[in-house]
Write a protein that holds these residues in place. Sequence first.
Motif, short mmCIF file in Angstrom:
data_model
loop_
_atom_site.label_atom_id
_atom_site.label_comp_id
_atom_site.label_asym_id
_atom_site.label_seq_id
_atom_site.Cartn_x
_atom_site.Cartn_y
_atom_site.Cartn_z
N MET A 26 0.84 -1.18 0.00
CA MET A 26 0.00 0.00 0.00
C MET A 26 0.89 1.25 0.00
SD MET A 26 -3.01 -1.03 2.71
CE MET A 26 -1.88 -1.34 4.06
N PHE A 27 0.64 2.15 -0.92
CA PHE A 27 1.40 3.40 -0.96
C PHE A 27 0.79 4.36 0.04
CE2 PHE A 27 2.01 7.77 -2.35
CZ PHE A 27 3.38 7.81 -2.55
N GLY A 28 1.66 4.99 0.85
CA GLY A 28 1.20 5.95 1.83
C GLY A 28 2.00 7.23 1.79
N HIS A 29 1.43 8.28 2.39
CA HIS A 29 2.09 9.58 2.42
C HIS A 29 1.66 10.33 3.67
CE1 HIS A 29 2.96 13.67 0.27
NE2 HIS A 29 3.98 13.29 1.03
N HIS A 30 2.64 10.87 4.39
CA HIS A 30 2.36 11.58 5.64
C HIS A 30 1.68 12.91 5.36
CE1 HIS A 30 2.94 12.41 9.91
NE2 HIS A 30 3.27 13.65 9.56
N ASP A 31 0.59 13.17 6.05
CA ASP A 31 -0.18 14.42 5.99
C ASP A 31 -0.73 14.74 4.60
OD1 ASP A 31 -0.03 14.93 8.69
OD2 ASP A 31 1.51 16.47 8.56
N ASP A 32 -0.82 13.75 3.73
CA ASP A 32 -1.19 13.98 2.33
C ASP A 32 -2.55 14.63 2.16
OD1 ASP A 32 -0.45 12.93 -0.67
OD2 ASP A 32 -2.60 12.73 -0.31
N GLY A 53 -4.60 10.73 -9.84
CA GLY A 53 -6.04 10.60 -9.85
C GLY A 53 -6.61 9.74 -8.74
N ASP A 54 -5.76 9.31 -7.80
CA ASP A 54 -6.21 8.44 -6.72
C ASP A 54 -5.52 8.85 -5.43
OD1 ASP A 54 -7.48 6.41 -5.36
OD2 ASP A 54 -6.44 4.76 -6.40
N TYR A 55 -6.19 8.58 -4.30
CA TYR A 55 -5.61 8.88 -3.00
C TYR A 55 -4.64 7.79 -2.56
CZ TYR A 55 -9.21 12.49 -2.34
OH TYR A 55 -10.00 13.59 -2.47
N PRO A 56 -3.74 8.11 -1.65
CA PRO A 56 -2.89 7.06 -1.07
C PRO A 56 -3.74 6.02 -0.34
CG PRO A 56 -2.09 9.25 -0.46
CD PRO A 56 -3.46 9.43 -1.06
N ALA A 57 -3.25 4.81 -0.28
CA ALA A 57 -3.94 3.77 0.49
C ALA A 57 -3.73 3.96 1.98
CB ALA A 57 -3.43 2.39 0.07
N VAL A 58 -2.62 4.61 2.35
CA VAL A 58 -2.28 4.83 3.76
C VAL A 58 -2.12 6.32 4.01
CG1 VAL A 58 -0.65 4.35 5.62
CG2 VAL A 58 -1.12 2.59 3.90
N VAL A 299 4.29 1.10 2.28
CA VAL A 299 5.47 1.95 2.18
C VAL A 299 4.97 3.39 2.24
CG1 VAL A 299 7.42 2.68 0.77
CG2 VAL A 299 6.75 0.27 0.80
N VAL A 300 5.38 4.11 3.29
CA VAL A 300 4.83 5.44 3.56
C VAL A 300 5.92 6.50 3.38
CG1 VAL A 300 3.67 6.89 5.26
CG2 VAL A 300 3.22 4.42 5.21
N MET A 301 5.69 7.42 2.45
CA MET A 301 6.61 8.52 2.23
C MET A 301 6.39 9.60 3.29
SD MET A 301 7.59 6.95 -0.42
CE MET A 301 8.96 8.03 -0.83
N TRP A 302 7.49 10.29 3.66
CA TRP A 302 7.34 11.40 4.57
C TRP A 302 6.70 12.57 3.84
CZ3 TRP A 302 6.39 11.46 9.28
CH2 TRP A 302 6.52 12.61 10.07
N ARG A 303 6.47 13.66 4.50
CA ARG A 303 5.55 14.70 4.05
C ARG A 303 6.11 15.59 2.94
NH1 ARG A 303 5.42 19.91 7.92
NH2 ARG A 303 7.65 20.25 8.17
N ASN A 304 5.20 16.26 2.26
CA ASN A 304 5.51 17.41 1.42
C ASN A 304 5.10 18.65 2.20
OD1 ASN A 304 6.23 15.65 -0.59
ND2 ASN A 304 4.48 16.08 -1.91
N LYS A 305 6.06 19.36 2.72
CA LYS A 305 5.77 20.55 3.51
C LYS A 305 5.06 21.61 2.66
CE LYS A 305 8.14 24.22 6.12
NZ LYS A 305 9.48 24.75 6.48
N TYR A 306 4.08 22.26 3.25
CA TYR A 306 3.41 23.36 2.56
C TYR A 306 4.35 24.56 2.52
CZ TYR A 306 0.40 27.43 1.90
OH TYR A 306 -0.13 28.60 1.45
N VAL A 307 4.68 25.00 1.32
CA VAL A 307 5.62 26.11 1.18
C VAL A 307 5.01 27.29 0.42
CG1 VAL A 307 7.65 24.64 1.29
CG2 VAL A 307 6.63 25.16 -0.94
N GLY A 308 3.82 27.11 -0.13
CA GLY A 308 3.21 28.20 -0.88
C GLY A 308 4.04 28.58 -2.09
#
Length: 357
Positions: A26-32, A53-58, A299-308
């Motif tokens: 399952m693909f995951g992403h922190h705070d996605d 076009g799809d959300y992470p599973a985790v 497998v969960v990726m760490w976050r993409n920080k909001y940077v504007g």
Amino acid sequence: MVDPAATAETKALYSNLWAVAARGFMFGHHDDLWYGRYWYDEPGGSDTKAVCGDYPAVFSVDLASVMDNRAPYEYDKRENAIRRRVMLEAHARGEVIVACCHLNNPVTGGDSWDNSNDNVVASILTEGSAQHTAYLGWLDRLADFALDLKAADGTLVPFVFRPYHEHTQTWSWWGSKCTTEEQFIALWRMTVRHLRDTRGVHNLIYAVSPQMDGEYADAKGRLLFRWPGDEWVDFIGMDCYHGLNTAAFSSNLKAISALSLEKRKPCGVTETGQESFSNEDYWTRCLLTPLTGQRVSMVVMWRNKYVGTNESDKHFYSVYPGHPSEENFRIMYSRSRSLFSADLPPMYRMAEGVTVE
């Protein structure tokens, strides 16, 4: 399971964490679901969905500010309301929730990385001490949050809880520099007992998450570093910040897959990624290839920080619109072994052929 009284939905999720690994990861992403590189708190938002076009599973989230001395502040109250909302949105789509907690230092008042005092855990474990009483209050806040996290039908929402993550490292107040093996194990067990037995929280799956960045002569031993005991752990995780060293990643995936089968506990990569990566073939070369033949559920990726609009801030670990790896990410998405939200079976109904004890 750690909790014999786990709710039916929690047992079902646990069964599927085991079963789904036979299909892929399952693909995951922190705070996605909460924010991305260029957006913040937009319902339905997701950097992952914007690309494939799809959300992470985790969906991974941090519950520290729900628990610790930040909780009473208005800013954190607002952010905790967002946390709750996006967790419920993930569950409503049938996705899996994983929660860590970068807790502030309860003795010094510093952050999670304040390892200046070697007696923090010792003081928490001392019954009758001010630190013991205060820390139980932090756990009570988590209990209140978990017991109030309910689906539309009124059932409690289960999630994988991984406290005291990366305990193999020196930087946290619960880490290898500041605690003995006995203290760490006692803290883990005290946490479980308070949530499960004292507060009656039965919608948690307890996960360990040692850090596994390099290649190790005894990878199994590192995965079992300060192991709380088979009856105290549900899920074997590992945080892997190995950079682009796919040999190290492959070695650790092999080790955790083998340990998962030996212990009959599901396993997965609870954090990973390369900060500010720019490789166009990152997803097929650095994830798909090492994962071939390995039995891990996520497998969960760490976050993409909001940077504007601040393009100089390169704190991101996954894909987003405009990243050079977009097309390669879509190739990974199309492969049968990479599982996203739409690929999931009913995660909160018991998996066929799996018995949970």
